[in-house]
Structures are given as C-alpha cells and as structure tokens.
Design an enzyme around this catalytic site. Structure first.
Site, PDB file in Angstrom:
ATOM      1  CD  GLU A 141      -2.969  -0.792  -0.228  1.00 10.55           C
ATOM      2  OE1 GLU A 141      -2.968   0.449  -0.602  1.00 10.55           O
ATOM      3  OE2 GLU A 141      -3.744  -1.840  -0.327  1.00 10.55           O
TER       4      GLU A 141
ATOM      5  CE1 TYR B 183      -6.898   2.517   0.392  1.00 11.30           C
ATOM      6  CE2 TYR B 183      -4.508   3.000   0.668  1.00 11.30           C
ATOM      7  CZ  TYR B 183      -5.600   2.216  -0.142  1.00 11.30           C
ATOM      8  OH  TYR B 183      -5.538   1.205  -0.940  1.00 11.30           O
TER       9      TYR B 183
ATOM     10  CG  ASP C  86      -7.962   4.357  -2.498  1.00 11.19           C
ATOM     11  OD1 ASP C  86      -9.207   4.378  -3.210  1.00 11.19           O
ATOM     12  OD2 ASP C  86      -6.739   3.831  -3.520  1.00 11.19           O
TER      13      ASP C  86
END
Ligand code: SF4
Length: 346
Positions: free
Chosen positions: A40, A123, A141
């Site tokens: 991520e 997020y 996101d």
C-alpha cells in the site's frame, strides 16, 4: 443534493465481480499485514505494474518488520531508489522499529494502533486492518472516492474533509461485515480497472444497473475537485564533474526534500558557469567545464525543478564531509537526475 438517498446494496455484485476479475498480485497471494503495508505504501503514487519489481525486491531483502527496522538507511534508500517519496521508506522504518519495540515484531490487529504508526494514515490503516485482519474498517482512497461520487452522482468537492467523511459513511454502510477485506479490495480494484479516471468502462461494470452517475450521463465528469494552484518552479544548477576517482557526488541534507540521498553536485539557484565554478572552489575543487547540460525538468508533488548546468572535469582532491568521488550506481540518487546521469553514459 443528488445521490443523498441510499443505493440498493452493492456488495454482492461487486464481490462476485472481484472473485473473477481480480489481478493475481504477490501481496494478494500472501496477504500478511506486513505485505499489505509495504504494497500500500509503494502503490500510493506508483502504478501496480511499475511497483511490482520494487515490491518483490523489497520483500526479498526485508522479509519482516524486524529486518526493516534493522536495515542500514543507505541500503533502504537504495531499495527504494526509483519509487520517489523517500520519506515514506524512512517512515516505514520508524514504524517498523516501534512495531518491534511495542508489538513483538508483528503489526497490531487494531485500526487505531496502526493509524498511530508513522506514515500510516486512515486509508493504509483501514487497508491493513480489513485485508490482513478482517476488521470492518473502511479504506477510502482516491479510487474509492471516485467510484462513490459516480455511484451516487454526487458532485461534492472530494478534497473537503466533510465530503470524505460523508463518502466514508456510505462505504461503511455498504460493507458486508463478514468480508470487509475483499469488499475494500474490490472497490479499489473496480476504481483501478473499470471506474477509471476520465471515461469509465461502464460496459464492464457490475454496478452499472444501479449507478446514478452512469444513468445521468455525468460519470466522466465526476468526481469534483477544485483546480490545483500552479506549482512553484525553482532553478537548480548541476555540475556533472568527473575525476580519475569518479563523479563528484554530494549527500543531501538529513531533513527535507530527498533527505539523505546523494546527487551530482547541485545548487538550488540559477548559476552561470563562473558562479558554479566558484561554488565548487569553496570545496577545494577546481572544475574545468566543457559542455552545458541541456535544460531538464523534474516535477515533484509541490514544486518543479528547472534543471540546467555544466559537464566538466577536475582533479580528485580530498573532499569535506558529505561529499565523495564515486560511481553514481553505488549511491542512492533520486530520479530527478536520471536524465543527466544517462547523458554521462551515452
Ligand atoms: S457504472 Fe460506470 S461510473 Fe458507475 S461505478 Fe460502474 S464504471 Fe463507475
């Protein structure tokens, strides 16, 4: 306000679509919290296809938080070289050290504790919590904001915290509590593959039957964002100076933009050849410039560098702390200088 009324449930169609359409990515095959975290962070500004080789190399070299915590900073910078946004790698290392000290080397299965780690925002905390631990946390996101703006045909400005909050409430309202990870991943994947920026591929979308933006013909214009102010353009003058012991290289300051990375000698000002030579003379280096460098540009998130400079030679005199003669390939050098380094090899 358009789209305020609840939509029929989206999770069933979305999850069925995800099962058959998801990309087989290495961090999906082994979705540990550490793997999800690294992926991520890498994917925040980089396309999946570009990030994958970096991800695989990173995980091979640093397979767990303990290895990341103990990694020498220059090795970490080298592993991150080419991805940009180096402060992300530095923050990951800070967080890995906390994980080792406080949580025995394993990321905590707790959204608030994840969120409290350096470099982990709402997020990323939501993505790790839901995908690795099955915690029903939202992971919203830009992709997910775009999908929800279109689904609800909602033209609210998505850069406003109130809009993000309202959209997050909708994301949560549709979340199946028994499958929060696949639901979040499916939304991200839909945004990445089908409900793409610009013209969405509504013909391939499992949600088109209930999508209000599609029905209204407004999807391509959504989401709404205010125009960005122009970025300041700053001059940078580079001295590409070669000696018998390699190129003149300089370490950047430990804080700020590209902190701690190396670069060819460079000065954040518009200097002519004489001024550039005078700067190098302060180090004891007498440079003989032979050729101007072509003008180049490097765009950062908040600024643009307008690069220019000179190529030349010098004797390999001893240098002060933070400077070196060496081969650029042995140093973590940001991609802002790639065009000039390529010229040198040409
Ligand atoms: S129907 Fe089109 S606009 Fe609506 S969610 Fe699907 S791809 Fe996006």
């Amino acid at each position: 306000m358009p789209g305020a009324a609840a939509l029929p449930p989206i999770a069933g169609g979305l999850l069925a679509w995800f099962q058959t359409n998801k990309r087989l990515l290495p961090f999906r095959q082994e979705p540990s919290a550490y793997h999800i975290w690294v992926s991520e962070i890498m994917l925040q500004q980089t396309r999946v296809s570009a990030a994958l080789p970096y991800y695989e190399r990173f995980i091979r070299a640093l397979p767990d938080p303990a290895a990341l915590a103990a990694c020498p900073p220059d090795v970490l910078r080298k592993l991150w070289q080419g991805l940009g946004y180096y402060n992300r790698a530095a923050n990951m290392q800070k967080a890995a050290r906390i994980v080792c000290e406080r949580y025995g080397g394993a990321l905590p299965a707790d959204t608030a504790a994840l969120r409290a780690l350096p470099g982990i925002g709402d997020y990323t905390a939501g993505a790790i919590a839901s995908i690795a631990f099955g915690i029903p946390a939202p992971a919203v996101d830009g992709n997910v904001l775009r999908v929800f703006a279109r689904l609800y045909n909602d033209g609210a400005d998505i850069t406003l915290p109130a809009t993000k909050q309202a959209f997050t409430a909708r994301v949560l309202a549709h979340m199946p509590k028994e499958a929060p990870g696949p639901y979040n991943e499916a939304l991200m994947e839909l945004g990445a593959l089908v409900c793409v920026p610009g013209a969405p591929h509504c013909g391939d979308c499992p949600l088109r039957g209930l999508c209000r933006g599609h029905a209204a013909g407004t999807a391509a214009a959504l989401p709404t964002k205010p125009p960005r102010p122009p970025k300041p353009v700053l001059p940078v003058t580079v001295a590409l100076v070669e000696s018998g012991r390699g190129m003149l290289l300089q370490r950047r300051p430990p804080k700020g933009l590209l902190a701690g990375l190396w670069q060819p000698a460079a000065f954040e000002a518009a200097l002519d050849a004489a001024q550039l030579a005078a700067e190098l003379q302060k180090l004891g280096v007498t440079a003989h410039f032979t050729k101007p460098l072509p003008a180049a540009k490097h765009v950062f998130t908040h600024r643009v560098w307008a690069l220019s400079g000179w190529r030349g030679t010098a004797e390999a005199v001893p240098l002060p702390e933070g400077w070196a003669w060496g081969a650029p390939r042995d140093y973590p050098i940001p991609s802002a200088f790639a065009a000039y380094l390529a010229l040198r090899d040409a």
